[in-house]
Design a protein around this motif. Structure first.
Motif, mmCIF file in Angstrom:
data_model
loop_
_atom_site.group_PDB
_atom_site.id
_atom_site.type_symbol
_atom_site.label_atom_id
_atom_site.label_comp_id
_atom_site.label_asym_id
_atom_site.label_seq_id
_atom_site.Cartn_x
_atom_site.Cartn_y
_atom_site.Cartn_z
ATOM 1 N N ARG A 1 52.939 40.986 29.518
ATOM 2 C CA ARG A 1 53.836 40.440 30.812
ATOM 3 C C ARG A 1 53.974 41.605 31.729
ATOM 4 O O ARG A 1 54.034 41.304 33.038
ATOM 5 C CB ARG A 1 55.114 39.524 30.391
ATOM 6 N N LEU A 2 54.322 42.909 31.286
ATOM 7 C CA LEU A 2 54.544 44.026 32.321
ATOM 8 C C LEU A 2 53.273 44.344 32.744
ATOM 9 O O LEU A 2 53.338 44.709 34.165
ATOM 10 C CB LEU A 2 55.056 45.267 31.672
ATOM 11 N N TRP A 3 52.250 44.284 32.188
ATOM 12 C CA TRP A 3 50.845 44.864 32.986
ATOM 13 C C TRP A 3 50.578 43.751 33.757
ATOM 14 O O TRP A 3 49.840 43.884 34.829
ATOM 15 C CB TRP A 3 49.777 44.667 31.771
ATOM 16 N N GLU A 4 51.010 42.317 33.475
ATOM 17 C CA GLU A 4 50.556 41.287 34.615
ATOM 18 C C GLU A 4 51.239 41.388 35.803
ATOM 19 O O GLU A 4 50.514 41.356 36.973
ATOM 20 C CB GLU A 4 50.760 39.901 33.871
ATOM 21 N N VAL A 5 52.757 41.655 35.824
ATOM 22 C CA VAL A 5 53.452 42.310 36.858
ATOM 23 C C VAL A 5 52.945 43.369 37.745
ATOM 24 O O VAL A 5 52.597 43.264 38.796
ATOM 25 C CB VAL A 5 54.994 42.444 36.465
ATOM 26 N N PHE A 6 52.602 44.306 36.890
ATOM 27 C CA PHE A 6 51.931 45.475 37.573
ATOM 28 C C PHE A 6 50.647 45.107 38.386
ATOM 29 O O PHE A 6 50.368 45.431 39.549
ATOM 30 C CB PHE A 6 51.486 46.486 36.545
ATOM 31 N N LEU A 7 49.821 44.195 37.907
ATOM 32 C CA LEU A 7 48.515 43.969 38.529
ATOM 33 C C LEU A 7 48.481 43.198 39.649
ATOM 34 O O LEU A 7 47.756 43.217 40.411
ATOM 35 C CB LEU A 7 47.579 43.305 37.320
ATOM 36 N N VAL A 8 49.548 42.147 39.450
ATOM 37 C CA VAL A 8 49.981 41.394 40.840
ATOM 38 C C VAL A 8 50.433 42.255 41.724
ATOM 39 O O VAL A 8 50.136 42.066 42.964
ATOM 40 C CB VAL A 8 50.518 39.982 40.483
ATOM 41 N N ASP A 9 51.532 42.815 41.520
ATOM 42 C CA ASP A 9 52.543 43.650 42.626
ATOM 43 C C ASP A 9 51.963 44.933 43.239
ATOM 44 O O ASP A 9 52.194 45.069 44.192
ATOM 45 C CB ASP A 9 53.859 43.701 42.056
ATOM 46 N N LYS A 10 51.081 45.462 42.238
ATOM 47 C CA LYS A 10 50.496 46.753 42.695
ATOM 48 C C LYS A 10 49.303 46.841 42.927
ATOM 49 O O LYS A 10 48.815 47.896 43.590
ATOM 50 C CB LYS A 10 51.007 47.981 41.532
ATOM 51 N N LEU A 11 48.410 45.915 42.209
ATOM 52 C CA LEU A 11 46.867 45.873 42.328
ATOM 53 C C LEU A 11 46.394 45.060 43.033
ATOM 54 O O LEU A 11 45.181 44.815 43.169
ATOM 55 C CB LEU A 11 46.316 46.573 41.096
ATOM 56 N N ASN A 12 47.295 44.069 43.776
ATOM 57 C CA ASN A 12 46.834 43.034 44.369
ATOM 58 C C ASN A 12 45.955 42.101 43.723
ATOM 59 O O ASN A 12 45.149 41.139 44.464
ATOM 60 C CB ASN A 12 46.269 43.337 45.840
ATOM 61 N N PHE A 13 46.011 41.750 42.288
ATOM 62 C CA PHE A 13 45.526 40.703 41.701
ATOM 63 C C PHE A 13 45.930 39.471 41.979
ATOM 64 O O PHE A 13 47.338 39.548 42.240
ATOM 65 C CB PHE A 13 45.321 41.097 39.993
ATOM 66 N N SER A 14 45.433 38.391 41.670
ATOM 67 C CA SER A 14 45.874 36.954 41.986
ATOM 68 C C SER A 14 46.425 36.710 40.690
ATOM 69 O O SER A 14 45.906 36.958 39.546
ATOM 70 C CB SER A 14 44.762 35.972 42.729
ATOM 71 N N TRP A 15 47.288 35.536 40.420
ATOM 72 C CA TRP A 15 47.809 35.262 39.213
ATOM 73 C C TRP A 15 46.942 34.607 38.254
ATOM 74 O O TRP A 15 47.138 34.660 37.016
ATOM 75 C CB TRP A 15 49.077 34.588 39.419
ATOM 76 N N ASP A 16 45.531 34.342 38.892
ATOM 77 C CA ASP A 16 44.720 33.699 37.802
ATOM 78 C C ASP A 16 43.763 34.570 37.404
ATOM 79 O O ASP A 16 43.047 34.502 36.518
ATOM 80 C CB ASP A 16 44.041 32.651 38.753
ATOM 81 N N GLU A 17 43.966 35.992 37.878
ATOM 82 C CA GLU A 17 42.931 36.956 37.254
ATOM 83 C C GLU A 17 43.635 37.699 36.299
ATOM 84 O O GLU A 17 42.649 38.519 35.633
ATOM 85 C CB GLU A 17 42.605 37.824 38.462
ATOM 86 N N VAL A 18 44.843 37.801 36.021
ATOM 87 C CA VAL A 18 45.332 38.975 35.390
ATOM 88 C C VAL A 18 45.406 38.722 33.883
ATOM 89 O O VAL A 18 45.590 39.556 33.148
ATOM 90 C CB VAL A 18 47.088 39.199 35.691
ATOM 91 N N HIS A 19 45.272 37.740 33.302
ATOM 92 C CA HIS A 19 45.555 37.432 31.858
ATOM 93 C C HIS A 19 44.660 38.236 31.117
ATOM 94 O O HIS A 19 44.790 38.802 29.898
ATOM 95 C CB HIS A 19 45.383 35.971 31.427
ATOM 96 N N ASP A 20 43.485 37.989 31.477
ATOM 97 C CA ASP A 20 42.293 38.503 30.260
ATOM 98 C C ASP A 20 42.315 40.171 30.599
ATOM 99 O O ASP A 20 42.170 40.826 29.579
ATOM 100 C CB ASP A 20 40.833 38.152 31.098
ATOM 101 N N VAL A 21 42.692 40.879 31.650
ATOM 102 C CA VAL A 21 42.948 42.255 31.861
ATOM 103 C C VAL A 21 44.122 42.646 31.099
ATOM 104 O O VAL A 21 44.161 43.627 30.121
ATOM 105 C CB VAL A 21 43.110 42.562 33.357
ATOM 106 N N ALA A 22 45.250 41.836 31.195
ATOM 107 C CA ALA A 22 46.429 42.149 30.529
ATOM 108 C C ALA A 22 46.060 42.283 28.812
ATOM 109 O O ALA A 22 46.923 42.636 27.939
ATOM 110 C CB ALA A 22 47.549 41.376 30.874
ATOM 111 N N GLU A 23 45.371 41.085 28.406
ATOM 112 C CA GLU A 23 44.802 41.056 26.961
ATOM 113 C C GLU A 23 44.449 42.235 26.539
ATOM 114 O O GLU A 23 44.563 42.825 25.323
ATOM 115 C CB GLU A 23 43.960 40.044 27.115
ATOM 116 N N GLN A 24 43.675 43.085 27.471
ATOM 117 C CA GLN A 24 43.066 44.311 26.978
ATOM 118 C C GLN A 24 44.137 45.478 26.994
ATOM 119 O O GLN A 24 44.330 46.367 26.150
ATOM 120 C CB GLN A 24 41.969 44.767 27.818
#
Length: 219
Positions: free
Chosen positions: A80-103
């Protein structure tokens, strides 16, 4: 004793399943959750039991030990912290982050995760509204209901989603529904339980399949 990526995925799956019921989690439920054969699940459960990460009693199911629970919660915290980082700092949309955060959730460095938490100013929720455990493994729950149980002529705030699939999140984006959106319940259809909802100046009808997957609390 370190855990493998596969073991961590099992612990996380068992943790999520255990939140939905008071008794032990069945082998079949785990197999369905992680898309594995029941025989493979049984073999893995024995390994995890040997590491004192869970207890497995035949016909009664699986329960995590405190060690297993803390391991699972730590993985969830990292995800969940990585999801926040991806959305807030790397401009991912909320539908893109789950699979990346899984890694990213399997990174072992606790210092990295603690520094990430501080860098993000200690967020309490991820982009989907799910609570982020603190470094002690504590989770602060939010009083919430699914939108399908909302009362007529009341205003609610969207605080999360039950379905975090890309397809569902894209549907919400299409209708400009996000965490923090205010929804006023205008009408409920008795026949199929669909809701007529006003979002700002827009009125729309949502099926029960949709409203059952949106978490809200009274505004």
């Amino acid at each position: 004793m370190t855990t493998t990526l596969t073991e961590e995925n099992y612990l996380k799956a068992i943790y999520h399943l255990s939140q939905k019921k008071e008794s032990g989690v069945s082998t079949n439920a785990i197999a369905q959750k992680i898309d594995a054969k029941a025989s493979s699940v049984t073999d893995m459960l024995k390994k995890l039991a040997e590491k004192n990460l869970l207890t497995y009693i035949k016909y009664k199911g699986v329960t995590l030990t405190e060690k297993g629970r803390l391991t699972a919660v730590d993985i969830i915290r990292k995800h969940r912290l990585w999801e926040v980082f991806l959305v807030d700092k790397l401009n991912f949309s909320w539908d893109e982050v789950h699979d990346v955060a899984e890694q990213l959730e399997h990174i072992k460095s606790q210092k990295l995760i603690n520094e990430l938490d501080a860098f993000l100013d200690f967020p309490t929720h991820d982009p989907h509204g799910d609570p982020i455990p603190d470094k002690e493994g504590q989770i602060k729950r939010t009083n919430k209901i699914v939108l399908s149980k909302a009362e007529l002529n009341e205003t609610y705030t969207c605080v999360g989603v039950l379905d975090s699939s890309s397809e569902f999140l894209k549907y919400l984006d299409k209708h400009d529904i996000k965490i923090g959106s205010e929804l006023w319940i205008k009408e409920k259809e008795e026949f199929d339980q669909s809701l007529t909802i006003q979002i700002r100046d827009k009125v729309m009808t949502m099926s029960k399949a949709i409203t059952s997957n949106i978490y809200v609390k009274k505004s």
